[in-house]
Scaffold this active site. Structure first.
Site, PDB file in Angstrom:
ATOM      1  N   CYS A 139     -28.156  11.591 -66.646  1.00 14.14           N
ATOM      2  CA  CYS A 139     -28.370  10.202 -67.073  1.00 14.14           C
ATOM      3  C   CYS A 139     -27.079   9.394 -67.220  1.00 14.14           C
ATOM      4  O   CYS A 139     -26.886   8.395 -66.535  1.00 14.14           O
ATOM      5  CB  CYS A 139     -29.151  10.181 -68.383  1.00 14.14           C
ATOM      6  SG  CYS A 139     -30.817  10.854 -68.237  1.00 14.14           S
ATOM      7  N   LYS A 187     -33.646   1.129 -70.813  1.00 12.54           N
ATOM      8  CA  LYS A 187     -33.229   2.507 -70.565  1.00 12.54           C
ATOM      9  C   LYS A 187     -31.814   2.579 -70.016  1.00 12.54           C
ATOM     10  O   LYS A 187     -30.981   3.374 -70.492  1.00 12.54           O
ATOM     11  CB  LYS A 187     -34.205   3.169 -69.587  1.00 12.54           C
ATOM     12  CG  LYS A 187     -33.778   4.548 -69.104  1.00 12.54           C
ATOM     13  CD  LYS A 187     -33.620   5.533 -70.250  1.00 12.54           C
ATOM     14  CE  LYS A 187     -33.253   6.925 -69.725  1.00 12.54           C
ATOM     15  NZ  LYS A 187     -33.114   7.896 -70.829  1.00 12.54           N
ATOM     16  N   THR A 242     -35.428   7.007 -64.572  1.00  9.41           N
ATOM     17  CA  THR A 242     -34.510   5.905 -64.811  1.00  9.41           C
ATOM     18  C   THR A 242     -34.206   5.239 -63.474  1.00  9.41           C
ATOM     19  O   THR A 242     -33.800   5.899 -62.527  1.00  9.41           O
ATOM     20  CB  THR A 242     -33.205   6.409 -65.452  1.00  9.41           C
ATOM     21  OG1 THR A 242     -33.540   7.147 -66.633  1.00  9.41           O
ATOM     22  CG2 THR A 242     -32.298   5.249 -65.797  1.00  9.41           C
ATOM     23  N   ARG A 272     -36.729   9.402 -72.887  1.00  9.60           N
ATOM     24  CA  ARG A 272     -35.601   9.251 -73.809  1.00  9.60           C
ATOM     25  C   ARG A 272     -35.298  10.610 -74.435  1.00  9.60           C
ATOM     26  O   ARG A 272     -35.271  10.749 -75.660  1.00  9.60           O
ATOM     27  CB  ARG A 272     -35.918   8.206 -74.878  1.00  9.60           C
ATOM     28  CG  ARG A 272     -36.429   6.895 -74.324  1.00  9.60           C
ATOM     29  CD  ARG A 272     -36.805   5.915 -75.412  1.00  9.60           C
ATOM     30  NE  ARG A 272     -35.671   5.103 -75.821  1.00  9.60           N
ATOM     31  CZ  ARG A 272     -35.746   4.170 -76.789  1.00  9.60           C
ATOM     32  NH1 ARG A 272     -36.871   3.976 -77.430  1.00  9.60           N
ATOM     33  NH2 ARG A 272     -34.679   3.454 -77.095  1.00  9.60           N
ATOM     34  N   ARG A 293     -13.797  20.974 -76.307  1.00 15.44           N
ATOM     35  CA  ARG A 293     -14.955  20.688 -77.161  1.00 15.44           C
ATOM     36  C   ARG A 293     -14.686  20.932 -78.645  1.00 15.44           C
ATOM     37  O   ARG A 293     -15.625  20.986 -79.442  1.00 15.44           O
ATOM     38  CB  ARG A 293     -16.154  21.527 -76.709  1.00 15.44           C
ATOM     39  CG  ARG A 293     -16.616  21.244 -75.289  1.00 15.44           C
ATOM     40  CD  ARG A 293     -17.087  19.815 -75.098  1.00 15.44           C
ATOM     41  NE  ARG A 293     -17.409  19.524 -73.701  1.00 15.44           N
ATOM     42  CZ  ARG A 293     -17.614  18.301 -73.225  1.00 15.44           C
ATOM     43  NH1 ARG A 293     -17.515  17.248 -74.025  1.00 15.44           N
ATOM     44  NH2 ARG A 293     -17.896  18.121 -71.953  1.00 15.44           N
ATOM     45  N   TYR A 338     -36.809  18.772 -66.540  1.00 16.56           N
ATOM     46  CA  TYR A 338     -36.515  18.608 -67.963  1.00 16.56           C
ATOM     47  C   TYR A 338     -37.354  17.523 -68.621  1.00 16.56           C
ATOM     48  O   TYR A 338     -37.519  17.525 -69.840  1.00 16.56           O
ATOM     49  CB  TYR A 338     -35.033  18.278 -68.148  1.00 16.56           C
ATOM     50  CG  TYR A 338     -34.111  19.421 -67.811  1.00 16.56           C
ATOM     51  CD1 TYR A 338     -33.845  20.416 -68.729  1.00 16.56           C
ATOM     52  CD2 TYR A 338     -33.523  19.508 -66.550  1.00 16.56           C
ATOM     53  CE1 TYR A 338     -33.008  21.477 -68.420  1.00 16.56           C
ATOM     54  CE2 TYR A 338     -32.685  20.567 -66.227  1.00 16.56           C
ATOM     55  CZ  TYR A 338     -32.428  21.551 -67.170  1.00 16.56           C
ATOM     56  OH  TYR A 338     -31.603  22.596 -66.850  1.00 16.56           O
ATOM     57  N   ASN A 368     -28.281   4.070 -72.261  1.00 21.47           N
ATOM     58  CA  ASN A 368     -27.384   5.115 -71.770  1.00 21.47           C
ATOM     59  C   ASN A 368     -26.001   4.565 -71.453  1.00 21.47           C
ATOM     60  O   ASN A 368     -24.986   5.244 -71.651  1.00 21.47           O
ATOM     61  CB  ASN A 368     -27.988   5.787 -70.539  1.00 21.47           C
ATOM     62  CG  ASN A 368     -29.049   6.807 -70.905  1.00 21.47           C
ATOM     63  OD1 ASN A 368     -29.125   7.236 -72.054  1.00 21.47           O
ATOM     64  ND2 ASN A 368     -29.867   7.190 -69.954  1.00 21.47           N
ATOM     65  N   THR A 416     -33.129  10.307 -60.029  1.00 21.19           N
ATOM     66  CA  THR A 416     -32.716   9.136 -59.238  1.00 21.19           C
ATOM     67  C   THR A 416     -31.191   9.033 -59.215  1.00 21.19           C
ATOM     68  O   THR A 416     -30.609   8.131 -59.830  1.00 21.19           O
ATOM     69  CB  THR A 416     -33.319   7.847 -59.826  1.00 21.19           C
ATOM     70  OG1 THR A 416     -32.981   7.764 -61.225  1.00 21.19           O
ATOM     71  CG2 THR A 416     -34.821   7.837 -59.686  1.00 21.19           C
TER      72      THR A 416
END
Length: 482
Positions: free
Chosen positions: A290, A232, A145, A179, A452, A25, A236, A108
């Site tokens: 993330c 970073k 990250t 980002r 949602r 991505y 987040n 990561t």
């Protein structure tokens, strides 16, 4: 020593050939944007030819994106740069030796959140591959990250060990965290400001040269490598904290019998000089690669400094990890709401048939990494429920860790369901017609549990459903409509 690196870079000349390691991505949109920039001649996308992801190589070289969510402009741009011959995907890491700059966009995750030990295995493998073929004057940039201190620490050590070169003297090293958010990858890379932090001034300057050509509205913000790593992980962590705040507010509103969306609108309405309102949206849980882990990278960055480095209240849990716990609780709360809705119809979780709608963690995307639907699915099954899963976007052939039988046939998943649990805001679920869903469920009072806020409570209640929704204390105690 930086004079030595400056001289090597000056002899090398401008950045013309780029390698991007990791075709996911982050790596795919970055690679095609580099390849489309007139400042650069050629871009290699490096991808291991592994059983799980090797299929991407041929797809990308055909100009076909393996990312199947809605990504405006991505496949068109990929086809353009493939046709122009400025981009190619390859498993041949020796071509790193041809590159002036190499970026690493490799996941990561954490092995175990309890001990804050990250699984850097894939990243380390990528760094070692770079080190093996590293040539003097090359810029190496970590986009992954990472725990603060990694660029100037572990990454530097591995690169020097593998190459025999010295960072800051023979090659440049920097951190420039991605980002991006799925569904707007190209737009985010072009328009968001780019954080760039080198291990020294020369490395920072060279990294600024790399990223400036792909920015349209965004600007480069230079800083140190460690400051970039903290930026970073902190941004987040703050977003996760904001989501936890509104999730807790939603739980309070449910308990008090009021609508969290009314409260949210009221809070957000106060505007004026000196007033900041960053109230986000509650939901069934936080997913993605993330937000579910970056808090722990930030925490680990401080913990590695030793027990005396941080001045903090004794016995108090970190505000950030507390927020993580609230967001991790939301799938469990969805199960509590499901149990409550079933009980209203005289049923229990044990033996219930649940239609779980949405395996992706974000609407209209195929990204199912760390989906909050998974802990709900596992807990519901452990309670004795039969759970069928629908997602239009997620491909069970390529997505990792999908549940057995994940289906794209919505009617089949809804058939004979006692409860419908909505975990993603996919456009298909926003168009559901209660009467049609009830006909498929084929029971007098099926349950609908909206995580949602995509289902109009009154419409579903009027159709005979038992309704429960995150933060909908005003509707969760409704009576039956016959």
């Amino acid at each position: 020593m930086k004079d030595r690196l400056s001289s090597i870079i000056a002899r090398k000349g401008p950045i013309r050939r780029i390698g991007v390691i990791g075709m996911g991505y982050v790596g795919i949109p970055a690679a095609v944007l580099f390849a489309d920039a007139p400042a650069f001649e050629h871009v290699y996308g490096f991808q291991r030819d592994s059983p799980s992801s090797g299929y991407k190589i041929e797809m990308l070289n055909r100009g076909e994106s393996p990312l199947k969510g809605e990504e405006p402009g991505l496949e068109d741009l990929l086809q353009k740069v493939v046709s122009a011959g400025t981009f190619e995907c390859t498993p041949d890491f020796s071509k790193i030796a041809e590159c002036d700059a190499v970026t690493l966009a490799i996941q990561t995750p954490f092995k175990d959140k309890k001990d804050l030990l990250p699984d850097f295995t894939p990243l380390i493998a990528g760094i070692r591959n770079v080190g093996k073929y590293l040539t003097p004057g090359t810029l190496v940039v970590l986009e992954s990250t990472i725990t603060p201190g990694t660029t100037a620490g572990m990454a530097r050590e591995i690169l020097e060990e593998e190459s025999g070169l010295v960072a800051g003297e023979d090659f440049a090293l920097a951190h420039a965290p991605e980002r991006v958010m799925v569904g707007r990858l190209l737009k985010n890379i072009r328009e968001h400001d780019r954080i760039v932090g080198g291990i020294d001034d020369v490395s920072t300057k060279r990294a600024v040269e790399l990223y400036s050509p792909v920015l349209t509205l965004g600007h480069v913000i230079p800083m140190t490598a460690t400051a970039a790593e903290v930026t970073k992980t902190a941004e987040n962590t703050f977003r996760d904290l904001q989501i936890a705040a509104v999730n807790q507010l939603a739980l309070y509103c449910e308990a008090m019998g009021i609508n969290v969306y009314d409260v949210r609108a009221g809070v957000a309405s106060l505007k004026g000089e000196g007033i900041t309102r960053a109230i986000l949206w509650p939901g069934a849980g936080v997913g993605g690669h993330c937000l579910t882990k970056d808090t722990y990278h930030l925490e680990r960055g401080v913990q590695q400094l030793g027990p005396d480095a941080l001045d903090f209240p004794d016995g108090r849990e970190s505000l950030y990890t507390l927020a993580r716990g609230i967001n991790d609780f939301m799938p469990e709360h969805m199960l509590h709401l499901t149990e409550s809705a079933l009980a209203q119809a005289g049923k229990t979780l044990k033996g219930a048939k649940i239609a779980l709608l949405g395996w992706a963690f974000i609407n209209d995307s195929d990204d199912a990494r760390n989906t909050p639907a998974e802990p709900y699915y596992e807990a519901a099954k452990a309670a004795g429920a039969e759970v069928r899963v629908h997602d239009t976007w997620v491909d069970p052939e390529t997505a990792p860790d999908v549940p057995p039988g994940l289906s794209k046939d919505l009617d089949a998943v809804l058939k004979s369901a006692d409860a419908v649990a909505i975990f993603a805001g996919h456009k298909e679920y926003r168009r559901l017609v209660p009467a049609e869903v009830k006909a498929l469920c084929a029971c007098p009072h099926p349950a609908v549990v909206d995580g949602r806020n995509v289902a109009d409570p009154d419409a579903w209640i009027d159709a005979g459903f038992t309704y429960r929704g995150i933060g909908r204390g005003d509707k969760n105690g409704h009576t039956f409509t016959e």
